[in-house]
Motif scaffolding. Structure first.
Motif, PDB file in Angstrom:
ATOM      1  N   LYS A   1     -26.980  73.229  83.520  1.00 29.83           N
ATOM      2  CA  LYS A   1     -28.284  73.753  83.907  1.00 29.83           C
ATOM      3  C   LYS A   1     -28.850  72.908  85.031  1.00 29.83           C
ATOM      4  O   LYS A   1     -28.516  71.727  85.177  1.00 29.83           O
ATOM      5  N   SER A   2     -29.719  73.518  85.838  1.00 31.13           N
ATOM      6  CA  SER A   2     -30.359  72.824  86.945  1.00 31.13           C
ATOM      7  C   SER A   2     -29.292  72.160  87.804  1.00 31.13           C
ATOM      8  O   SER A   2     -28.316  72.789  88.190  1.00 31.13           O
ATOM      9  N   ARG A   3     -29.463  70.860  88.089  1.00 30.19           N
ATOM     10  CA  ARG A   3     -28.500  70.163  88.936  1.00 30.19           C
ATOM     11  C   ARG A   3     -27.332  69.578  88.147  1.00 30.19           C
ATOM     12  O   ARG A   3     -26.396  69.036  88.732  1.00 30.19           O
ATOM     13  N   SER A   4     -27.389  69.668  86.844  1.00 33.01           N
ATOM     14  CA  SER A   4     -26.295  69.168  86.013  1.00 33.01           C
ATOM     15  C   SER A   4     -25.197  70.215  85.940  1.00 33.01           C
ATOM     16  O   SER A   4     -25.408  71.309  85.430  1.00 33.01           O
ATOM     17  N   LYS A   5     -24.052  69.874  86.468  1.00 31.42           N
ATOM     18  CA  LYS A   5     -22.928  70.801  86.516  1.00 31.42           C
ATOM     19  C   LYS A   5     -21.748  70.184  85.769  1.00 31.42           C
ATOM     20  O   LYS A   5     -21.413  69.020  85.970  1.00 31.42           O
ATOM     21  N   HIS A   6     -21.135  70.990  84.930  1.00 29.22           N
ATOM     22  CA  HIS A   6     -19.972  70.500  84.214  1.00 29.22           C
ATOM     23  C   HIS A   6     -19.069  71.676  83.862  1.00 29.22           C
ATOM     24  O   HIS A   6     -19.530  72.806  83.793  1.00 29.22           O
ATOM     25  N   PRO A   7     -17.758  71.405  83.703  1.00 25.21           N
ATOM     26  CA  PRO A   7     -17.098  70.099  83.743  1.00 25.21           C
ATOM     27  C   PRO A   7     -16.888  69.601  85.173  1.00 25.21           C
ATOM     28  O   PRO A   7     -17.006  70.371  86.129  1.00 25.21           O
ATOM     29  N   GLY A   8     -16.555  68.321  85.299  1.00 27.43           N
ATOM     30  CA  GLY A   8     -16.237  67.752  86.602  1.00 27.43           C
ATOM     31  C   GLY A   8     -14.782  68.018  86.946  1.00 27.43           C
ATOM     32  O   GLY A   8     -13.891  67.759  86.133  1.00 27.43           O
ATOM     33  N   PRO A   9     -14.495  68.541  88.141  1.00 31.36           N
ATOM     34  CA  PRO A   9     -13.095  68.754  88.537  1.00 31.36           C
ATOM     35  C   PRO A   9     -12.241  67.494  88.433  1.00 31.36           C
ATOM     36  O   PRO A   9     -11.049  67.569  88.126  1.00 31.36           O
ATOM     37  N   SER A  10     -12.838  66.320  88.653  1.00 30.37           N
ATOM     38  CA  SER A  10     -12.044  65.092  88.569  1.00 30.37           C
ATOM     39  C   SER A  10     -11.638  64.784  87.132  1.00 30.37           C
ATOM     40  O   SER A  10     -10.612  64.139  86.891  1.00 30.37           O
ATOM     41  N   THR A  11     -12.433  65.248  86.145  1.00 26.49           N
ATOM     42  CA  THR A  11     -12.033  65.087  84.742  1.00 26.49           C
ATOM     43  C   THR A  11     -10.749  65.856  84.479  1.00 26.49           C
ATOM     44  O   THR A  11      -9.789  65.331  83.887  1.00 26.49           O
ATOM     45  N   LEU A  12     -10.714  67.115  84.915  1.00 32.42           N
ATOM     46  CA  LEU A  12      -9.513  67.925  84.746  1.00 32.42           C
ATOM     47  C   LEU A  12      -8.343  67.318  85.507  1.00 32.42           C
ATOM     48  O   LEU A  12      -7.207  67.304  85.021  1.00 32.42           O
ATOM     49  N   ALA A  13      -8.627  66.783  86.703  1.00 33.41           N
ATOM     50  CA  ALA A  13      -7.565  66.214  87.527  1.00 33.41           C
ATOM     51  C   ALA A  13      -6.971  64.967  86.891  1.00 33.41           C
ATOM     52  O   ALA A  13      -5.743  64.774  86.892  1.00 33.41           O
ATOM     53  N   LYS A  14      -7.825  64.075  86.361  1.00 30.23           N
ATOM     54  CA  LYS A  14      -7.313  62.870  85.708  1.00 30.23           C
ATOM     55  C   LYS A  14      -6.391  63.232  84.554  1.00 30.23           C
ATOM     56  O   LYS A  14      -5.323  62.632  84.374  1.00 30.23           O
ATOM     57  N   LEU A  15      -6.795  64.203  83.768  1.00 30.49           N
ATOM     58  CA  LEU A  15      -5.981  64.603  82.625  1.00 30.49           C
ATOM     59  C   LEU A  15      -4.706  65.304  83.070  1.00 30.49           C
ATOM     60  O   LEU A  15      -3.634  65.091  82.496  1.00 30.49           O
ATOM     61  N   ALA A  16      -4.816  66.141  84.100  1.00 27.33           N
ATOM     62  CA  ALA A  16      -3.644  66.887  84.575  1.00 27.33           C
ATOM     63  C   ALA A  16      -2.546  65.963  85.077  1.00 27.33           C
ATOM     64  O   ALA A  16      -1.353  66.265  84.944  1.00 27.33           O
ATOM     65  N   THR A  17      -2.922  64.829  85.648  1.00 30.86           N
ATOM     66  CA  THR A  17      -1.942  63.941  86.262  1.00 30.86           C
ATOM     67  C   THR A  17      -1.588  62.730  85.416  1.00 30.86           C
ATOM     68  O   THR A  17      -0.537  62.116  85.623  1.00 30.86           O
ATOM     69  N   LYS A  18      -2.448  62.364  84.445  1.00 28.24           N
ATOM     70  CA  LYS A  18      -2.264  61.069  83.786  1.00 28.24           C
ATOM     71  C   LYS A  18      -2.052  61.111  82.286  1.00 28.24           C
ATOM     72  O   LYS A  18      -1.482  60.187  81.714  1.00 28.24           O
ATOM     73  N   VAL A  19      -2.512  62.165  81.603  1.00 29.67           N
ATOM     74  CA  VAL A  19      -2.426  62.133  80.147  1.00 29.67           C
ATOM     75  C   VAL A  19      -1.012  62.468  79.679  1.00 29.67           C
ATOM     76  O   VAL A  19      -0.313  63.296  80.294  1.00 29.67           O
ATOM     77  N   ASP A  20      -0.576  61.805  78.612  1.00 27.77           N
ATOM     78  CA  ASP A  20       0.682  62.147  77.969  1.00 27.77           C
ATOM     79  C   ASP A  20       0.492  63.455  77.200  1.00 27.77           C
ATOM     80  O   ASP A  20      -0.470  63.609  76.446  1.00 27.77           O
ATOM     81  N   ARG A  21       1.403  64.401  77.399  1.00 32.18           N
ATOM     82  CA  ARG A  21       1.234  65.743  76.837  1.00 32.18           C
ATOM     83  C   ARG A  21       1.977  65.940  75.524  1.00 32.18           C
ATOM     84  O   ARG A  21       2.150  67.071  75.064  1.00 32.18           O
ATOM     85  N   ASN A  22       2.435  64.878  74.934  1.00 32.86           N
ATOM     86  CA  ASN A  22       3.100  64.948  73.633  1.00 32.86           C
ATOM     87  C   ASN A  22       4.261  65.941  73.659  1.00 32.86           C
ATOM     88  O   ASN A  22       4.379  66.819  72.799  1.00 32.86           O
ATOM     89  N   LYS A  23       5.100  65.804  74.692  1.00 33.14           N
ATOM     90  CA  LYS A  23       6.336  66.575  74.858  1.00 33.14           C
ATOM     91  C   LYS A  23       6.106  68.031  75.244  1.00 33.14           C
ATOM     92  O   LYS A  23       7.051  68.808  75.345  1.00 33.14           O
ATOM     93  N   ASN A  24       4.857  68.432  75.441  1.00 34.70           N
ATOM     94  CA  ASN A  24       4.580  69.795  75.899  1.00 34.70           C
ATOM     95  C   ASN A  24       4.461  69.769  77.417  1.00 34.70           C
ATOM     96  O   ASN A  24       3.764  68.924  77.978  1.00 34.70           O
ATOM     97  N   CYS A  25       5.111  70.691  78.102  1.00 37.77           N
ATOM     98  CA  CYS A  25       5.072  70.673  79.565  1.00 37.77           C
ATOM     99  C   CYS A  25       3.768  71.258  80.103  1.00 37.77           C
ATOM    100  O   CYS A  25       3.394  71.008  81.247  1.00 37.77           O
ATOM    101  N   VAL A  26       3.056  72.049  79.286  1.00 38.22           N
ATOM    102  CA  VAL A  26       1.833  72.714  79.735  1.00 38.22           C
ATOM    103  C   VAL A  26       0.609  72.006  79.170  1.00 38.22           C
ATOM    104  O   VAL A  26       0.581  71.650  77.988  1.00 38.22           O
ATOM    105  N   LEU A  27      -0.393  71.784  80.019  1.00 27.26           N
ATOM    106  CA  LEU A  27      -1.669  71.221  79.604  1.00 27.26           C
ATOM    107  C   LEU A  27      -2.707  72.334  79.608  1.00 27.26           C
ATOM    108  O   LEU A  27      -2.869  73.030  80.613  1.00 27.26           O
ATOM    109  N   THR A  28      -3.411  72.505  78.475  1.00 29.32           N
ATOM    110  CA  THR A  28      -4.357  73.613  78.332  1.00 29.32           C
ATOM    111  C   THR A  28      -5.779  73.103  78.181  1.00 29.32           C
ATOM    112  O   THR A  28      -6.043  72.197  77.387  1.00 29.32           O
ATOM    113  N   PHE A  29      -6.692  73.699  78.959  1.00 30.77           N
ATOM    114  CA  PHE A  29      -8.125  73.456  78.810  1.00 30.77           C
ATOM    115  C   PHE A  29      -8.767  74.710  78.215  1.00 30.77           C
ATOM    116  O   PHE A  29      -8.658  75.796  78.794  1.00 30.77           O
ATOM    117  N   LEU A  30      -9.403  74.567  77.056  1.00 33.33           N
ATOM    118  CA  LEU A  30     -10.077  75.681  76.407  1.00 33.33           C
ATOM    119  C   LEU A  30     -11.558  75.671  76.782  1.00 33.33           C
ATOM    120  O   LEU A  30     -12.196  74.621  76.782  1.00 33.33           O
TER     121      LEU A  30
END
Length: 332
Positions: free
Chosen positions: A266-295
């Motif tokens: 709302k107002s000037r508060s915008k979420h989620p941050g694209p950099s949050t998704l980017a950090k997870l897309a490139t750095k998180v261990d996916r527990n042997k799953n090749c696909v990372l899903t954001f719900l």
């Protein structure tokens, strides 16, 4: 026998309903805004065996006011956990830090004769034979600091606006951590966060918690970059804000599914941050799953029309990322 986890439409807030269908036990975590209760929560449940209000921001507690007002005629309540003004003697404030509304909840509970309990890290709640919570935060030291805090009439919660300039995933993932100091974001740092255990499944529920408090606690349990905490779902902190994630926290977790509760903000508060998704897309261990899903519990198209692109089609393909509109998960 299953566990149903629903992320209700709560605008820019949180409201999760978790039901163990083996005995009909219902856990409600946060209540969003008043319209969240009126338009959604009361239409799907008429009781909560346990209610947890994670912290005193308006987008988490306002819906609890009409809920408690409807007790016992329209709603039945068992245990309520809330580190409330009555427990901690907060000063009165206005704005998004909703101490005044939290005090109203305290008074309603008193009028109804309902006892309110607090929660701190290291506690365990055994809700059913299969459903258990291990509390990660808040720490007692942070609650004590919050208790000393002096909110004034112009108090506002920390700005969680997403980083406005959009770059590709690799550039975004290299941005330095932007989380606030604990002292300047004390209300969120005192969020009730927990590990939910159901049979062999785990959910890391982060409310609006501070990333380094969570990382410290996970490390205290013996997890690290080589021995990661494996969970099936992470409910991201603060609606995916880039100010509530850290590279260190990401390095301690193994997970392929991340849940974001927001309509875009709302107002000037915008979420989620694209950099949050980017950090997870490139750095998180996916527990042997090749696909990372954001719900997401709201339309991704609507969020992007308001806030801009979350991730390009090319980056989603390159990093094997799926953005998915889904407000319910069922664990058997």
């Amino acid at each position: 026998m299953a566990l149903n986890i629903k992320a209700l439409p709560a605008n820019h807030g949180d409201c999760f309903v978790i039901e163990d269908t083996s005995d009909g036990y219902i856990l409600v975590v946060d209540c969003g805004l008043k319209i969240t209760y009126q338009n959604h929560l009361r239409k799907i449940v008429q009781k909560a065996d346990t209610l947890i209000l994670t912290h005193i921001d308006e987008d988490h507690i306002l819906g609890a006011i009409p809920l408690i007002e409807s007790i016992p005629e329209s709603f039945k309540l068992g245990d309520i956990y809330f580190n409330s003004p009555e427990l901690l003697k907060y000063k009165v404030s206005s704005g998004n830090i909703s101490v005044r509304q939290a005090k109203q909840i305290d008074q309603l509970l008193l009028d109804k004769g309902i006892n309110c309990l607090g929660l701190i890290s290291e506690q365990n709640l055994n809700l059913t034979s299969n459903l258990k919570l291990h509390i990660i935060s808040p720490r007692n030291c942070d609650l004590l600091e919050l208790n000393k805090s002096k909110f004034d009439e112009d108090s506002k919660s920390a700005n969680i606006s997403s980083n406005n300039s959009f770059n590709n995933v690799m550039e975004l993932s290299k941005q330095k951590d932007s989380y606030l100091s604990i002292s300047s974001d004390l209300v969120n740092a005192c969020s009730i966060a927990f590990i939910l255990n159901y049979k062999d499944k785990k959910m890391l529920y982060l409310a609006d918690a501070h990333p380094e408090i969570i990382a410290d606690y996970i490390e205290s349990l013996g997890y690290n970059e080589k021995n990661k905490l494996i969970v099936d779902i992470v409910k991201l902190s603060h609606h995916g804000s880039y100010k509530n994630i850290s590279d260190r926290l990401v390095s301690f977790i193994s997970c392929d599914t991340f849940w974001i509760s927001t309509n875009g903000g709302k107002s000037r508060s915008k979420h989620p941050g694209p950099s949050t998704l980017a950090k997870l897309a490139t750095k998180v261990d996916r527990n042997k799953n090749c696909v990372l899903t954001f719900l997401f519990n709201y339309s991704i198209e609507e969020i992007e029309s308001r806030n801009g692109c979350l991730m390009t089609c090319e980056d989603k393909q390159t990093y094997k990322v799926v953005l998915k509109e889904q407000n319910e998960v069922v664990w058997l």
